[in-house]
Design a protein around this motif. Structure first.
Motif, mmCIF file in Angstrom:
data_model
loop_
_atom_site.group_PDB
_atom_site.id
_atom_site.type_symbol
_atom_site.label_atom_id
_atom_site.label_comp_id
_atom_site.label_asym_id
_atom_site.label_seq_id
_atom_site.Cartn_x
_atom_site.Cartn_y
_atom_site.Cartn_z
ATOM 1 N N UNK A 69 0.850 -1.188 0.000
ATOM 2 C CA UNK A 69 0.000 0.000 0.000
ATOM 3 C C UNK A 69 0.884 1.235 0.000
ATOM 4 N N UNK A 70 0.343 2.320 -0.523
ATOM 5 C CA UNK A 70 1.108 3.562 -0.614
ATOM 6 C C UNK A 70 0.419 4.657 0.191
ATOM 7 N N UNK A 71 1.158 5.237 1.123
ATOM 8 C CA UNK A 71 0.647 6.310 1.964
ATOM 9 C C UNK A 71 1.577 7.514 1.864
ATOM 10 N N UNK A 72 1.077 8.666 2.278
ATOM 11 C CA UNK A 72 1.898 9.872 2.277
ATOM 12 C C UNK A 72 2.629 10.062 3.605
ATOM 13 N N UNK A 73 2.088 9.517 4.667
ATOM 14 C CA UNK A 73 2.681 9.714 5.987
ATOM 15 C C UNK A 73 3.989 8.939 6.134
ATOM 16 N N UNK A 74 4.983 9.593 6.755
ATOM 17 C CA UNK A 74 6.293 8.978 6.937
ATOM 18 C C UNK A 74 6.227 7.721 7.811
ATOM 19 N N UNK A 75 5.281 7.678 8.740
ATOM 20 C CA UNK A 75 5.203 6.526 9.638
ATOM 21 C C UNK A 75 4.377 5.381 9.053
ATOM 22 N N UNK A 76 3.961 5.513 7.781
ATOM 23 C CA UNK A 76 3.177 4.462 7.130
ATOM 24 C C UNK A 76 3.807 4.001 5.820
ATOM 25 N N UNK A 77 5.094 4.197 5.672
ATOM 26 C CA UNK A 77 5.756 3.852 4.421
ATOM 27 C C UNK A 77 5.824 2.342 4.223
ATOM 28 N N UNK A 78 5.624 1.916 2.991
ATOM 29 C CA UNK A 78 5.871 0.524 2.627
ATOM 30 C C UNK A 78 7.384 0.329 2.487
ATOM 31 N N UNK A 79 7.840 -0.841 2.906
ATOM 32 C CA UNK A 79 9.276 -1.139 2.811
ATOM 33 C C UNK A 79 9.470 -2.575 2.368
ATOM 34 N N UNK A 80 10.332 -2.777 1.393
ATOM 35 C CA UNK A 80 10.621 -4.114 0.897
ATOM 36 C C UNK A 80 12.119 -4.306 0.748
ATOM 37 N N UNK A 81 12.524 -5.568 0.780
ATOM 38 C CA UNK A 81 13.892 -5.946 0.434
ATOM 39 C C UNK A 81 13.811 -6.887 -0.753
ATOM 40 N N UNK A 82 14.709 -6.704 -1.689
ATOM 41 C CA UNK A 82 14.671 -7.462 -2.928
ATOM 42 C C UNK A 82 16.048 -8.002 -3.280
ATOM 43 N N UNK A 83 16.084 -9.223 -3.789
ATOM 44 C CA UNK A 83 17.265 -9.743 -4.471
ATOM 45 C C UNK A 83 16.870 -9.817 -5.943
ATOM 46 N N UNK A 84 17.528 -9.004 -6.764
ATOM 47 C CA UNK A 84 17.100 -8.814 -8.149
ATOM 48 C C UNK A 84 18.130 -9.409 -9.110
ATOM 49 N N UNK A 85 17.764 -10.466 -9.840
ATOM 50 C CA UNK A 85 18.677 -10.997 -10.859
ATOM 51 C C UNK A 85 18.827 -10.022 -12.012
ATOM 52 N N UNK A 86 19.864 -10.224 -12.804
ATOM 53 C CA UNK A 86 20.189 -9.243 -13.844
ATOM 54 C C UNK A 86 19.046 -9.006 -14.807
ATOM 55 N N UNK A 87 18.246 -10.034 -15.081
ATOM 56 C CA UNK A 87 17.168 -9.911 -16.061
ATOM 57 C C UNK A 87 16.080 -8.948 -15.616
ATOM 58 N N UNK A 88 16.030 -8.645 -14.326
ATOM 59 C CA UNK A 88 15.027 -7.736 -13.778
ATOM 60 C C UNK A 88 15.661 -6.447 -13.265
ATOM 61 N N UNK A 89 16.926 -6.237 -13.603
ATOM 62 C CA UNK A 89 17.665 -5.084 -13.087
ATOM 63 C C UNK A 89 17.783 -3.938 -14.068
ATOM 64 N N UNK A 141 22.981 -3.832 -14.778
ATOM 65 C CA UNK A 141 22.700 -5.215 -14.374
ATOM 66 C C UNK A 141 22.496 -6.128 -15.571
ATOM 67 N N UNK A 142 21.636 -5.713 -16.509
ATOM 68 C CA UNK A 142 21.341 -6.563 -17.660
ATOM 69 C C UNK A 142 22.548 -6.728 -18.567
ATOM 70 N N UNK A 143 23.223 -5.627 -18.853
ATOM 71 C CA UNK A 143 24.335 -5.684 -19.803
ATOM 72 C C UNK A 143 25.556 -6.397 -19.235
ATOM 73 N N UNK A 144 25.700 -6.397 -17.905
ATOM 74 C CA UNK A 144 26.870 -7.001 -17.280
ATOM 75 C C UNK A 144 26.551 -8.268 -16.475
#
Length: 205
Positions: free
Chosen positions: A163-183, A188-191
């Motif tokens: 979800x997306x909110x404007x308030x600083x205390x309601x920010x969405x946060x994710x961690x990602x491991x992104x392979x080159x094909x999605x970078x 990332x893709x070229x190298x």
């Protein structure tokens, strides 16, 4: 004369053999990437789950170590915080404010935009949703300056789950491991380089 020809042929053979040994095929680079991702997951003690379990958990990951591997993209995702506000609606276009850490899984390269000095200069991307398809371009920030306007597909993978909110205390946060094909296209893709990201998403004004 004959000795000189033989010597020249021997040198050329050595040069060609060395060049062939130094050349890495795309398959070699993909294997190197796979090894780097597996090593990062192992060193971090991450627990990888499938999408069925992820959906059974309410489209959420649990704890600080669990990641889901998204089968369509190959991206590994951990939802640290789903955020307040609402999901992006079908047909909606909006700006999203992003702060992040980017780490290469192949070396010590690091790109950061979540420090005290960058708090007033975040990355901003314009995002549109059409059905299950999300498209986006960077309009300002570190990612734009480093890689250009194209937003990596890996960055878009979490948008259907947060979800997306404007308030600083309601920010969405994710961690990602992104392979080159999605970078990033020009890095990332070229190298064939995988990256780890820690990103917050905030609805723009």
């Amino acid at each position: 004369m004959r000795k000189s020809i033989h010597l020249l042929l021997a040198i050329m053979s050595l040069v060609l053999t060395t060049a062939c040994n130094d050349y890495e095929t795309y398959g070699d680079l993909k294997n190197r990437e796979r090894d780097a991702i597996d090593q990062f997951i192992s060193d971090s003690s991450f627990v990888i789950i499938g999408e069925e379990q992820f959906h059974n958990q309410g489209d959420a990951t649990e704890g600080t170590k669990q990641f889901v591997q998204l089968s369509k993209s190959g991206v590994y995702m951990q939802i640290v915080n789903k955020g307040g506000g609402e999901k992006i609606k079908d047909g909606e276009s909006l700006s999203i404010i992003c702060r992040f850490v980017e780490k290469s899984l192949l070396d010590t390269t690091k790109l950061v935009n979540n420090t005290a000095t960058t708090v007033f200069d975040p990355d901003i991307m314009n995002v549109s949703r059409s059905g299950s398809t999300y498209t986006a371009t960077f309009i300002s920030g570190v990612m734009l300056n480093a890689y250009g306007a194209t937003v990596p597909e890996g960055w878009l993978a979490p948008l259907q789950y947060i979800n997306l909110a404007r308030r600083q205390d309601q920010l969405a946060r994710v961690r990602l491991i992104v392979p080159h094909s999605q970078g990033t296209t020009n890095n990332a893709k070229s190298n064939v380089r995988p990256y780890f990201y820690d990103i917050t998403f905030q609805r723009g004004r």
